[in-house]
Design an enzyme around this catalytic site. Structure first.
Site, short mmCIF file in Angstrom:
data_model
loop_
_atom_site.label_atom_id
_atom_site.label_comp_id
_atom_site.label_asym_id
_atom_site.label_seq_id
_atom_site.Cartn_x
_atom_site.Cartn_y
_atom_site.Cartn_z
CG ASN A 152 -0.96 -8.21 0.71
OD1 ASN A 152 0.01 -7.96 1.43
ND2 ASN A 152 -0.86 -8.36 -0.59
CD GLU A 249 9.43 -7.39 -3.49
OE1 GLU A 249 8.58 -7.21 -4.39
OE2 GLU A 249 10.48 -8.02 -3.68
CB CYS A 283 1.57 -6.71 -4.73
SG CYS A 283 2.46 -8.25 -4.46
CD GLU A 461 10.60 -9.47 -0.10
OE1 GLU A 461 9.49 -9.86 -0.44
OE2 GLU A 461 10.84 -8.88 0.97
P1 NAP Z 1 1.07 0.96 2.69
O1 NAP Z 1 -0.02 1.83 3.13
O2 NAP Z 1 2.07 1.52 1.74
O3 NAP Z 1 1.82 0.49 4.02
C1 NAP Z 1 2.84 -0.47 4.02
C2 NAP Z 1 3.59 -0.41 5.34
O4 NAP Z 1 4.35 0.79 5.41
C3 NAP Z 1 2.67 -0.38 6.57
O5 NAP Z 1 3.26 -1.13 7.60
C4 NAP Z 1 2.62 1.10 6.89
O6 NAP Z 1 2.23 1.35 8.21
C5 NAP Z 1 4.04 1.50 6.60
N1 NAP Z 1 4.27 2.92 6.34
C6 NAP Z 1 3.41 3.85 5.88
N2 NAP Z 1 4.02 5.04 5.73
C7 NAP Z 1 5.32 4.86 6.09
C8 NAP Z 1 6.47 5.72 6.16
N3 NAP Z 1 6.42 6.99 5.80
N4 NAP Z 1 7.64 5.19 6.57
C9 NAP Z 1 7.73 3.88 6.90
N5 NAP Z 1 6.68 3.04 6.89
C10 NAP Z 1 5.49 3.51 6.47
O7 NAP Z 1 0.55 -0.40 2.04
P2 NAP Z 1 -0.63 -1.34 2.54
O8 NAP Z 1 -1.92 -0.63 2.30
O9 NAP Z 1 -0.32 -1.86 3.89
O10 NAP Z 1 -0.49 -2.56 1.52
C11 NAP Z 1 -1.01 -2.56 0.24
C12 NAP Z 1 0.06 -2.17 -0.78
O11 NAP Z 1 1.17 -3.05 -0.64
C13 NAP Z 1 -0.41 -2.34 -2.20
O12 NAP Z 1 0.02 -1.25 -2.97
C14 NAP Z 1 0.26 -3.61 -2.65
O13 NAP Z 1 0.45 -3.71 -4.04
C15 NAP Z 1 1.54 -3.55 -1.91
N6 NAP Z 1 2.12 -4.90 -1.79
C16 NAP Z 1 3.23 -5.21 -2.51
C17 NAP Z 1 3.77 -6.49 -2.45
C18 NAP Z 1 5.00 -6.88 -3.25
O14 NAP Z 1 5.62 -7.88 -2.89
N7 NAP Z 1 5.39 -6.18 -4.29
C19 NAP Z 1 3.17 -7.46 -1.62
C20 NAP Z 1 2.05 -7.09 -0.88
C21 NAP Z 1 1.53 -5.81 -0.98
P3 NAP Z 1 0.65 1.37 8.60
O15 NAP Z 1 -0.13 0.92 7.43
O16 NAP Z 1 0.57 0.45 9.75
O17 NAP Z 1 0.34 2.78 8.95
#
Ligand code: NAP
Length: 487
Positions: A152, A249, A283, A461
């Site tokens: 995002n 995060e 998020c 962060e």
């Molecule tokens: P995600 O599916 O959890 O993926 C996040 C990252 O982790 C991606 O680069 C993903 O790779 C990688 N990943 C997946 N499985 C992994 C594993 N087993 N080991 C290491 N890395 C792994 O999240 P998303 O769909 O990209 O993002 C949306 C989520 O992020 C939402 O839940 C949102 O709330 C959260 N978010 C939190 C914040 C915060 O600051 N708190 C900010 C922004 C977003 P791939 O996707 O490339 O496969």
């Protein structure tokens, strides 16, 4: 392909390709057009990146603090100079409107790098007198830090992680989300141009398994992840194996409490931006809006009027407020939640449909959606949707609102709108959240710590707090008198 980088990865100061890696594409969701073709990192690429980072970190740690600060400061300057191009690239990669990316993505990254450049120059330890002997502490880098990003805010996330990491004397290997692989590569170029040693900031591409391989690599001292709670749990568990440091995060289902004495238009501004900015893909969004019973009707009426003024369309048009979602898969997920909201009895106030945008009939748009009469047990009030869907709930008393707001496993953020200053602070203190806004929402200046409690994460962060998560203290005891030994 209009955004094809020179190669998939950036390692040891240059672009690197390994076509043995699984190919994948970056798609501009507005048009369905493939804007870049890349390859997932092979084990050989991961080894190269980790070795380069380990080498660079040793060199970087010997630099004078002011010299490290100069590099970071220069990098921030270059990002600002290139903001237009970086923002256009971010818009292509994420489909977020240019109106947002111009002010909230690369610029926020530059702010972080600039702010942490001052930390790089001034960070020090302390000394503790012991009445004779004394102790002094030294803040040391952790080593090689792995950054793993969500889709995002790809550029912002890469900057928010690398800025404190590099300021504290670490090197970084960063893996962007495979959906948004492009701007992190530009950041790597910029760090090199700014004078960082080759290998200090590396980018490797790939899916979850690449992130998993980086997490458990022998040279990894720390993993900072931005992602979902489930991924966070997987990464936390894997990192624990080597007792690696972590920052998590993660997701949220944050509450906004609107009391009947609040400035109504201001509260609506907070709720509307806190749900529809970036098409709701944030998020910390306040997706559960608790409105005090007496002002519910006026709140909903004005909210619907103002939501109707949101301009949806081509995100490259600077007049557009809201673009399509990141992907068709995300669109399907969000539309599924809207259907569930309806079927579980929530009342649709506005949106809920796929708007027809001329020229982009297949793009994954979702209209800004507001549900009223939402109850705490409904799926849309419990699960993170990550799309433009606001749930409005009502409450009668402060104690009830706080208890219901806290009734979630998440704890990222919260907001309170009231003109009663005492209540504002009392409620802010009572809400289970890493960050709570009073009479505003979703502001994340780099000077302020950001992060979640409960299942929303671990670590912080930004701000001085981030230093704790990218460095470790060494205690050195200086003996000034002979050792007293009884034998
Ligand atoms: P995600 O599916 O959890 O993926 C996040 C990252 O982790 C991606 O680069 C993903 O790779 C990688 N990943 C997946 N499985 C992994 C594993 N087993 N080991 C290491 N890395 C792994 O999240 P998303 O769909 O990209 O993002 C949306 C989520 O992020 C939402 O839940 C949102 O709330 C959260 N978010 C939190 C914040 C915060 O600051 N708190 C900010 C922004 C977003 P791939 O996707 O490339 O496969």
């Amino acid at each position: 392909m209009r955004a094809q980088p020179k190669a998939s990865h950036f390692i040891d100061g240059d672009y690197v390709e390994d076509t043995d890696g699984t190919p994948f594409e970056s798609v501009y969701s507005l048009t369905g057009e493939t804007i870049a073709r890349l390859h997932e990192a092979t084990p050989a690429i991961i080894e190269r990146a980790m070795a380069a980072a380990a080498r660079a970190q040793k060199e970087w740690a010997t630099w004078a603090p002011v010299a490290r600060a100069r590099v970071l400061h220069k990098a921030a300057e270059i990002i600002r100079e290139r903001n237009q191009a970086l923002s256009e690239l971010e818009t292509l990669d994420t489909a977020k409107p240019l109106q947002e990316t111009l002010v909230a993505d690369a610029t926020s990254g530059a702010d972080a790098i600039e702010w942490f450049s001052s930390i790089a120059a001034t960070m020090g330890g302390s000394s503790v007198p012991l009445g004779g002997d004394f102790v002094y502490t030294v803040r040391e880098p952790l080593g090689v830090c792995v950054g793993i990003g969500a889709w995002n805010y790809p550029m912002q996330i890469a900057c928010w992680k690398s800025a404190p990491a590099l300021a504290c004397g670490n090197a970084m290997v960063f893996k962007p989300s495979e959906m948004t692989p492009l701007t992190a590569l530009k950041l790597a170029e910029i760090y090199m141009e700014a004078g960082a040693p080759k290998g200090l900031f590396n980018v490797v591409q790939g899916m979850g398994r690449t992130g998993a391989a980086l997490t458990t690599h022998a040279a990894t001292a720390k993993v900072s992840l931005t992602g979902s709670v489930q991924t966070g749990a997987n990464v936390f568990k894997a990192a624990a194996g080597g007792m690696r440091h972590v920052t998590m995060e993660l997701g949220g289902k944050s509450p906004i409490l609107v009391f009947d004495d609040a400035d109504l238009e201001n509260a609506i501004s907070g709720a509307i931006l806190g749900n529809f900015y970036s098409a709701g893909q944030i998020c910390s969004n306040g997706t559960r809006v608790f409105v005090q019973e007496g002002i519910k009707d006026r709140f909903l009426e004005r909210l619907a009027e103002r939501a109707a003024t949101i301009r949806m369309g081509d995100p490259m048009d600077p007049a557009i407020h809201m673009g399509p979602l990141i992907s068709k898969a995300q669109h399907e997920k969000v539309m599924g939640y809207i259907e569930t909201g309806r079927s579980e009895g929530a009342r649709l106030v506005c949106g809920g449909h796929v708007p027809t945008i001329e020229g982009f009939a297949d793009a994954p748009f979702v209209a800004a959606t507001v549900f009223a009469d939402v109850t705490d047990d409904m799926t849309i009030a419990r699960e993170e949707i990550f799309g433009p869907v606001m749930s409005v709930l009502t409450f009668e008393t402060e104690a009830e609102a706080v208890a219901r707001a806290n009734g979630t496993p998440f704890g990222l953020a919260a907001g309170v709108f009231t003109s009663d200053v005492t209540r504002a602070h009392r409620v802010a203190g009572a809400l289970d959240a890493g960050i709570t806004w009073i009479n505003t929402y979703n502001l994340t200046p780099v000077e302020a710590p950001f992060g979640g409690v409960k299942e929303s994460g671990f670590g912080r962060e930004n701000g001085h707090a981030a230093i704790e998560f990218y460095s470790q203290l060494k205690t050195i005891h200086v003996g000034l008198t002979p050792v007293e030994s009884p034998y």
